[in-house]
Scaffold this motif. Structure first.
Motif, short mmCIF file in Angstrom:
data_model
loop_
_atom_site.label_atom_id
_atom_site.label_comp_id
_atom_site.label_asym_id
_atom_site.label_seq_id
_atom_site.Cartn_x
_atom_site.Cartn_y
_atom_site.Cartn_z
N LEU A 25 -31.68 20.51 -0.64
CA LEU A 25 -31.03 19.73 -1.69
C LEU A 25 -31.86 19.85 -2.96
N SER A 26 -31.20 19.88 -4.10
CA SER A 26 -31.88 19.96 -5.40
C SER A 26 -31.98 18.56 -5.99
N LYS A 27 -33.19 18.18 -6.43
CA LYS A 27 -33.43 16.84 -6.97
C LYS A 27 -33.07 16.75 -8.44
N LEU A 28 -32.27 15.76 -8.77
CA LEU A 28 -31.94 15.46 -10.16
C LEU A 28 -32.55 14.11 -10.49
N ASP A 29 -33.69 14.11 -11.17
CA ASP A 29 -34.34 12.86 -11.54
C ASP A 29 -33.79 12.37 -12.86
N MET A 30 -33.61 11.06 -12.95
CA MET A 30 -33.06 10.47 -14.17
C MET A 30 -34.13 9.86 -15.06
N ALA A 87 -36.29 8.26 -17.53
CA ALA A 87 -36.15 7.09 -18.41
C ALA A 87 -34.72 6.56 -18.49
N LYS A 88 -33.76 7.30 -17.96
CA LYS A 88 -32.36 6.87 -18.06
C LYS A 88 -31.81 6.39 -16.72
N GLN A 89 -32.67 5.78 -15.92
CA GLN A 89 -32.21 5.21 -14.66
C GLN A 89 -31.17 4.14 -14.93
N VAL A 90 -30.28 3.94 -13.98
CA VAL A 90 -29.14 3.03 -14.18
C VAL A 90 -29.24 1.86 -13.21
N THR A 91 -29.28 0.64 -13.76
CA THR A 91 -29.30 -0.56 -12.92
C THR A 91 -27.88 -1.09 -12.77
N ILE A 114 -30.39 3.10 -9.78
CA ILE A 114 -30.21 4.50 -9.38
C ILE A 114 -31.29 5.31 -10.09
N THR A 115 -32.11 6.02 -9.31
CA THR A 115 -33.23 6.78 -9.86
C THR A 115 -32.98 8.28 -9.89
N GLY A 116 -31.96 8.73 -9.16
CA GLY A 116 -31.65 10.16 -9.16
C GLY A 116 -30.69 10.53 -8.06
N PHE A 117 -30.39 11.80 -8.01
CA PHE A 117 -29.48 12.36 -7.01
C PHE A 117 -30.10 13.62 -6.44
N ASP A 118 -29.81 13.92 -5.20
CA ASP A 118 -30.16 15.21 -4.60
C ASP A 118 -28.83 15.85 -4.24
N ARG A 131 -30.46 8.47 -4.76
CA ARG A 131 -31.75 7.78 -4.65
C ARG A 131 -31.71 6.50 -5.48
N TYR A 132 -32.18 5.43 -4.89
CA TYR A 132 -32.17 4.14 -5.58
C TYR A 132 -33.28 3.24 -5.04
N ARG A 133 -33.55 2.19 -5.82
CA ARG A 133 -34.47 1.15 -5.35
C ARG A 133 -33.80 -0.20 -5.56
#
Length: 134
Positions: A57-62, A64-68, A8-12, A131-133
């Protein structure tokens, strides 16, 4: 994550109004049920002041704290938006049921509250993007 590891890389998120707001994102391994009123076990992965708008939509980037999340595992997220995040009204009878599934991740109905880790006031479905990869 259903059958593939995802990060997970972020949320909008959608906003109720045009406003500047403090937004925090917390996560925990497993289900949130029974833990939504207790900050213990939740890890803050994002904290920022956002210029929210009803038009986009507002982007919330994570960053360095992305979650696998490993394939087959459950990860819970708690998004707190001090000035009001828009969500679709939920149904307490469907709490925890999946309302979105893209074949890679499933998103379940959750709870809404006015303050972090406080009594919930409603049930809801996130309106926005995860948002994820893979």
């Amino acid at each position: 994550a259903k059958n593939k590891d995802v990060t997970i890389t972020g949320f909008d998120i959608a906003s109720k109004r045009d406003v500047k707001s403090n937004v925090k994102v917390y996560t925990r391994t497993g289900d949130y049920e029974g833990n939504e009123k207790n900050a213990s076990g939740w890890k803050k992965v994002s904290s920022s002041t956002q210029n929210l708008t009803t038009k986009n939509l507002s982007k919330l980037d994570m960053d360095a704290k992305q979650v696998t999340i490993a394939a087959g595992e459950t990860q819970s997220f708690y998004i707190y938006c001090k000035k009001g995040m828009l969500f679709a009204r939920g149904d307490y009878k469907k709490l925890g049921n999946v309302f979105a599934d893209d074949g890679v991740i499933e998103v379940s109905e959750g709870r809404a509250s006015k303050r972090p880790f406080n009594n919930y006031k409603d049930y809801g479905q996130m309106m926005g993007v995860i948002r994820y990869r893979v």
